[in-house]
Design a protein around this motif. Structure first.
Motif: not given
Lengths: 342, 247
Positions: A218-224, A228-244
């Motif tokens: 369970t812990l392994r699946y939850k963390t991974i 993965i979701s953090a990778v995509f949110v982080g990339m979206a955040g970086a795009i926002s930085a360039f946008q703003l």
């Protein structure tokens, strides 16, 4: 299958054509894609895994700052840059700008994924509402800490390198960065939820104790999944930085009460734990938000609050959940007598 | 036959309540062992201690010769020692086939296997086992929409899907329609013989347990009261007293 392929082809074509057909809506559509990305990633843990995080905005803010630090730090000392607080002092060439973008966006994603890997095991000891409050605390604390780091510009925030493009073209570039990320994310999730991994996080959502008793890591699946979701949110955040161009920590980067809540509302509106729910929810919510923010300015937060109350009281399962309830056959829920031997 | 589970001197108390006091017992490999006792006698506590649900206060628990009393629930499950729950637990929002497929033995899956889809053999096995417990027609329904008895059958099928060495069943016939109980007994026996799974069963239904088990242990007030063959237990005055409340 062919009907599905046709649907996806039409949607991709519409995505590509949209900024050229409706140039005045490019910024609106870019934000829509941002909402779709954060809603889909929130649903990975909140809907599919049963861990309602209120702190995913942490990865958005961290992604913004990481993207900025990479884009600036590749060519200039970050401390001096933020000290000057204006990019006129430093001149950024076009190739430096694009290199910063190409390395900064994935770099932000990787850094956020790493953060999730490190904090995941700590936070996944918390269940239910405790996890929600714990992660909310993480996002708020991060905003406060960052606003006290002078190297990152403190409470003043940080200015991004100026884009060499004309603002109209810059808008289109940002739109395609968001849309590209969103399409990749959707395709990834479509595959991810069909694997054993997807089934495992569903099992954790339905009964984590049972999942443990059946020997699921369970812990392994939850963390991974969170990483993965953090990778995509982080990339979206970086795009926002360039946008703003310029952003500051509390209201923009770690904006817990805006985007941090919007992503949850999008998912609730569309339906938790489904692939299309967050996408549909993001579209509905973004239209709702634009209409209320434009036509009943001053009352927009009241309208938003009312929307949340109505969803939570009357439509807890969202649009997709409602459809599943009234049209179970569409979702393959049926009694099937074919092939039984006993 | 040798002992596959060896419990010796296990005690467990919750606050002031001594749920298990100095329990010693063995489960023979390949057999069917029963555990009976009045309500509150500590049967489920003993089960929970064996599968690592809570730490024991003292004593040792060995599975295939390996000490497991300090291990965590998922680790023990991955050794092939699996349990079902008294309050049936299934994955409610998933359909029966999905419930079965996620119950594949995780000790055999690496992290990379998790990123694959289930194979057609997995699906066939899932459907075969659903057919085995009589849930084939309902396989596309959400598990939460099944009746309690059907959920119990589903949980049993999920346990078989996991290919355990030993299966601990907590009241498998509770809540099952009496007309279906004979069918369930038959399936449990077949699980024991055809799939060669060692069974360790808590059961209140005397007809069921006396029919099936080779050896029966009886608990009362957290202590081991008696053990032996079903006939011996049936005639044991202490067991009869415990059930009728002579204590």
């Amino acid at each position: 299958m062919t009907k599905n392929t046709l649907l996806y082809a039409v949607l991709v074509a519409a995505t590509v054509a949209a900024p050229f057909l409706f140039p005045s809506y490019t910024a609106f559509l870019a934000t829509l894609w941002l909402f779709i990305i954060v809603a889909l990633t929130w649903d990975m843990t909140g809907g599919q895994m049963g861990y309602n995080s209120l702190g995913n905005i942490f990865f958005y803010g961290t992604g913004m700052y990481t993207g900025a630090v990479i884009a600036i730090g590749l060519y200039f000392p970050v401390g001096e840059w933020t000290d000057a607080s204006r990019s006129e002092v430093f001149s950024v060439t076009a190739s430096q700008y694009y290199t910063g973008m190409i390395i900064g966006i994935p770099g932000a994603g990787l850094f956020c994924g790493l953060c999730a890997f490190i904090i995941g095991p700590l936070f996944f000891g918390l269940r239910g509402p405790y996890f929600a409050i714990g992660t909310l605390g993480l996002a708020i604390a991060a905003g406060e800490i960052v606003s006290n780091i002078e190297w990152l510009g403190g409470g003043q925030g940080i200015s991004m390198p100026h884009s060499p493009l004309h603002p109209d073209f810059e808008k289109v570039l940002i739109y395609f960065l968001y849309a590209g990320l969103g399409v990749v994310l959707f395709g990834f999730l479509r595959w991810f939820y069909s694997t054993r991994f997807g089934a495992a996080i569903n099992a954790i959502r339905d009964d984590e104790e049972k999942a443990e008793a059946m020997g699921i890591h369970t812990l392994r699946y939850k963390t991974i999944t969170w990483a993965i979701s953090a990778v995509f949110v982080g990339m979206a955040g970086a795009i926002s930085a360039f946008q703003l161009i310029h952003f500051e920590p509390l209201e923009t980067a770690y904006q817990t009460i805006n985007l941090g809540i919007f992503m949850v509302v999008c998912v609730l509106l569309g339906g938790k734990g489904t692939l299309w729910g967050p996408v549909i929810g993001a579209v509905l919510f973004h239209v709702f938000k634009e209409v209320t923010w434009n036509y009943i300015l001053g009352g927009q937060w009241v309208a938003l609050g009312l929307l949340i109350v109505i969803i939570v009281v009357f439509f807890q399962d969202g649009l997709m959940g409602y459809l599943k309830h009234v049209r179970p056959g569409w979702f393959g829920i049926k009694v099937d007598t074919k092939g039984a031997t006993s | 036959m040798s002992a596959i589970i060896d419990v010796s001197g296990v005690s467990k108390s919750f606050g002031g309540v001594k749920a298990n006091t100095d329990i010693s017992m063995t489960v023979e490999e390949g057999g069917i062992t029963g555990l009976i006792g009045p309500n509150g006698s500590g049967k489920t506590t003993l089960f929970n201690s064996i599968v690592g649900y809570h730490p024991v206060d003292g004593g040792s628990i060995r599975f295939e010769g390996q000490e497991i009393s300090k291990m965590l629930v998922p680790e023990i499950a991955r050794l092939g020692l699996l349990r079902t729950f008294q309050q049936t637990r299934i994955y409610g929002e998933m359909n029966c086939v999905e419930n079965m497929l996620i119950s594949l033995p995780h000790r055999k899956l690496s992290i990379w296997d998790a990123f694959r889809r289930n194979t057609s053999e997995d699906r066939e096995r899932a459907e075969h086992l659903l057919d085995f417990v009589g849930l084939f027609e309902k396989r596309w329904l959400q598990a939460s929409s099944l009746s309690f008895g059907q959920q119990k059958l589903l949980e049993f099928a999920m346990a078989l899907m996991n290919e355990p060495t030993v299966l601990l069943l907590d009241e498998p016939t509770a809540g099952i329609n009496p007309t279906l109980i004979n069918g369930l007994i038959d399936r449990l026996r077949r699980a024991n013989t055809e799939f060669s799974i060692t069974l360790f069963i808590i059961e209140h239904n005397m007809r069921v347990i006396m029919n099936m088990a080779d050896t029966i242990y009886c608990l009362a007030h957290g202590q081991m009261l008696a053990s032996g063959k079903p006939e011996e237990i049936q005639d044991d005055q202490r067991v009869i007293d415990a059930y009728l409340g002579a204590h």
